[in-house]
Design an enzyme around this catalytic site. Structure first.
Site, PDB file in Angstrom:
ATOM      1  N   ARG A  74       0.392  19.680 -16.149  1.00 23.34           N
ATOM      2  CA  ARG A  74      -0.064  20.031 -14.791  1.00 23.34           C
ATOM      3  C   ARG A  74       0.508  21.386 -14.387  1.00 23.34           C
ATOM      4  NH1 ARG A  74       2.873  18.454 -10.802  1.00 23.34           N
ATOM      5  NH2 ARG A  74       3.225  16.335 -11.540  1.00 23.34           N
ATOM      6  N   ASP A 101     -15.778  34.516  -2.330  1.00 27.33           N
ATOM      7  CA  ASP A 101     -16.311  33.577  -3.313  1.00 27.33           C
ATOM      8  C   ASP A 101     -17.339  34.360  -4.133  1.00 27.33           C
ATOM      9  OD1 ASP A 101     -17.854  31.697  -4.697  1.00 27.33           O
ATOM     10  OD2 ASP A 101     -17.597  30.158  -3.172  1.00 27.33           O
TER      11      ASP A 101
HETATM   12  C1  LIG Z   1     -20.875  29.542  -3.957  1.00 27.46           C
HETATM   13  C2  LIG Z   1     -20.231  28.258  -4.359  1.00 27.46           C
HETATM   14  N1  LIG Z   1     -18.911  28.097  -4.178  1.00 27.46           N
HETATM   15  C3  LIG Z   1     -18.287  26.955  -4.526  1.00 27.46           C
HETATM   16  C4  LIG Z   1     -18.985  25.891  -5.049  1.00 27.46           C
HETATM   17  C5  LIG Z   1     -18.252  24.614  -5.400  1.00 27.46           C
HETATM   18  O1  LIG Z   1     -18.034  24.537  -6.774  1.00 27.46           O
HETATM   19  P1  LIG Z   1     -17.950  23.167  -7.617  1.00 27.46           P
HETATM   20  O2  LIG Z   1     -19.282  22.513  -7.512  1.00 27.46           O
HETATM   21  O3  LIG Z   1     -17.582  23.641  -8.995  1.00 27.46           O
HETATM   22  O4  LIG Z   1     -16.882  22.342  -7.000  1.00 27.46           O
HETATM   23  C6  LIG Z   1     -20.355  26.017  -5.264  1.00 27.46           C
HETATM   24  C7  LIG Z   1     -21.114  24.878  -5.833  1.00 27.46           C
HETATM   25  O5  LIG Z   1     -22.311  24.843  -5.835  1.00 27.46           O
HETATM   26  C8  LIG Z   1     -20.992  27.229  -4.909  1.00 27.46           C
HETATM   27  O6  LIG Z   1     -22.317  27.384  -5.070  1.00 27.46           O
END
Ligand SMILES: Cc1ncc(COP(=O)(O)O)c(C=O)c1O
Length: 377
Positions: free
Chosen positions: A45, A169
């Site tokens: 971990r 993101d």
């Molecule tokens: C832009 C974006 N961020 C985060 C996520 C979340 O990721 P995960 O599905 O791998 O948990 C997604 C999932 O569709 C996403 O499209």
């Protein structure tokens, strides 16, 4: 070395055996050479050799200092949100992945975090939303699914002026097309499930920090919460990432052709794709990214056509997710954005006629033929 080379060579030469493909280390724990000594690995971990190679790789690709791998994109985002305390306020882009909205509102909201959802295309609106207790701005650019663009340079300036964390993101673009740390982001997040993994066969999340200090803070939460990526999945992600450049180029070229074809179709009211000359965010986007990506959203003329298309597509799978070699189609209003209240959803254009295509690497003529038969009267 250029990014295509870095990608193809991920993990090569990093193991003492000379393995080209970095091995999977499934050991949960590690022998201590002596009291007070460690090989660098104590317990998986806290650190695992396969995960470490992946974490170093994503940090290098995003031009950051520290990479961290999680069991999903949501686990990655949750660990980043752990940086904040009750009473802190965040600014997020309006057109946000529904899971992130749900996490902020339903998990961190009751713990005392507050958030304002802003149309981050406008720097003015971002500035107006800042409060005394604002600690960070989190955006996706382009957004999912209506492709709104945030000017990352301006966002950096705002964060600098107000001492805020800048979080991006970068799932939609991947480091192949966009590297937010180069324009001042402090934290970059990925759902590794998407373009990085690329084969719809692994769920994973990644975080990259611009500084070691922030990396250490997040490492504390990664280890304390424990939502780490397992060694088998870390290996799958490394394997998938080797072909990221080629996959992205192919998918992007096909997305461009598909967007142009959809634009001419009589049943299609609007196409959202950054490769189209009339996209309003194009100039800003191409100043901070090197391609339009491979996501195409389109609004149909009539609501009843949504069900027709989703039930008729054969080659393109009606399935949630994006970024894999297989093309997928989703209905954001009911799927990815189902947890966002209708007023907020409609405000950002996520209507009940909007469909989202993740363009894979199949022959584009086959993809067009499939959509053509699905859209026919
Ligand atoms: C832009 C974006 N961020 C985060 C996520 C979340 O990721 P995960 O599905 O791998 O948990 C997604 C999932 O569709 C996403 O499209």
């Amino acid at each position: 070395m250029r990014i295509e080379t870095l990608l193809a060579q991920l993990g090569n030469g990093k193991d003492h055996t000379g393995a080209i493909s970095y091995p999977i280390y499934p050991s949960a724990t590690y022998r201590h050479p002596a009291l007070g000594e460690s090989t660098g690995f104590d317990y998986s971990r806290s650190g695992n050799p396969t995960r470490k190679v992946l974490e170093e790789a994503i940090a290098q690709l995003e031009k950051g200092k520290r990479g961290l791998a999680f069991s999903s994109g949501m686990a990655a985002i949750a660990s980043c949100l752990s940086l904040f305390k009750p009473g802190d306020h965040l600014i997020l882009c309006q057109d946000l992945y529904g899971g992130t909205y749900r996490l902020v509102e339903q998990v961190y909201g009751p713990l005392g975090l507050t958030a304002t959802y802003v149309d981050t295309r406008s720097s003015q609106k971002i500035r107006e939303a800042i409060r005394e207790n604002t600690k960070a701005i989190l955006v996706e650019t382009p957004t999912n699914p209506t492709m709104h663009i945030t000017d990352l340079k301006e966002m950096h300036q705002i964060c600098k002026d107000h001492d805020l964390l800048m979080i991006v993101d970068n799932t939609f673009m991947s480091p192949y097309l966009q590297r937010p740390i180069e324009v001042g982001a402090h934290i970059v997040i990925h759902s590794g499930t998407k373009y990085l993994g690329g084969h719809n066969d692994v769920v994973a999340g990644l975080v990259v920090t611009a500084t070691e200090e922030l990396g250490e803070k997040l490492y504390f939460y990664q280890n304390a919460i424990g939502a780490v990526l397992g060694p088998f999945d870390a290996w799958l992600l490394l394997r998938g990432m080797k072909s990221l450049a080629l996959r992205m180029e192919q998918s992007q070229a096909s997305a461009q052709a598909l967007a142009q074809w959809l634009q001419e179709h009589k049943e299609v009211e609007q196409v959202y794709y950054l490769g189209l000359p009339e996209h309003p965010g194009r100039e800003v986007h191409f100043a901070q990214a090197s391609g339009a990506g491979a996501m195409v959203s389109f609004a149909l003329r009539k609501e009843e056509q949504v069900e027709q298309v989703l039930s008729r597509v054969q080659l393109i799978s009606f399935a949630e997710s994006l970024g894999g070699v297989e093309s997928l189609i989703t209905f954001p209003a009911k799927q990815t954005h189902g947890d966002i209240p209708e007023e907020l959803r409609l405000l950002t254009g996520v209507t009940s006629t909007l469909l989202r295509l993740s363009v894979g690497i199949e022959n584009v003529e086959d993809l067009i033929a499939d959509l053509d038969q699905a859209l026919r009267d």
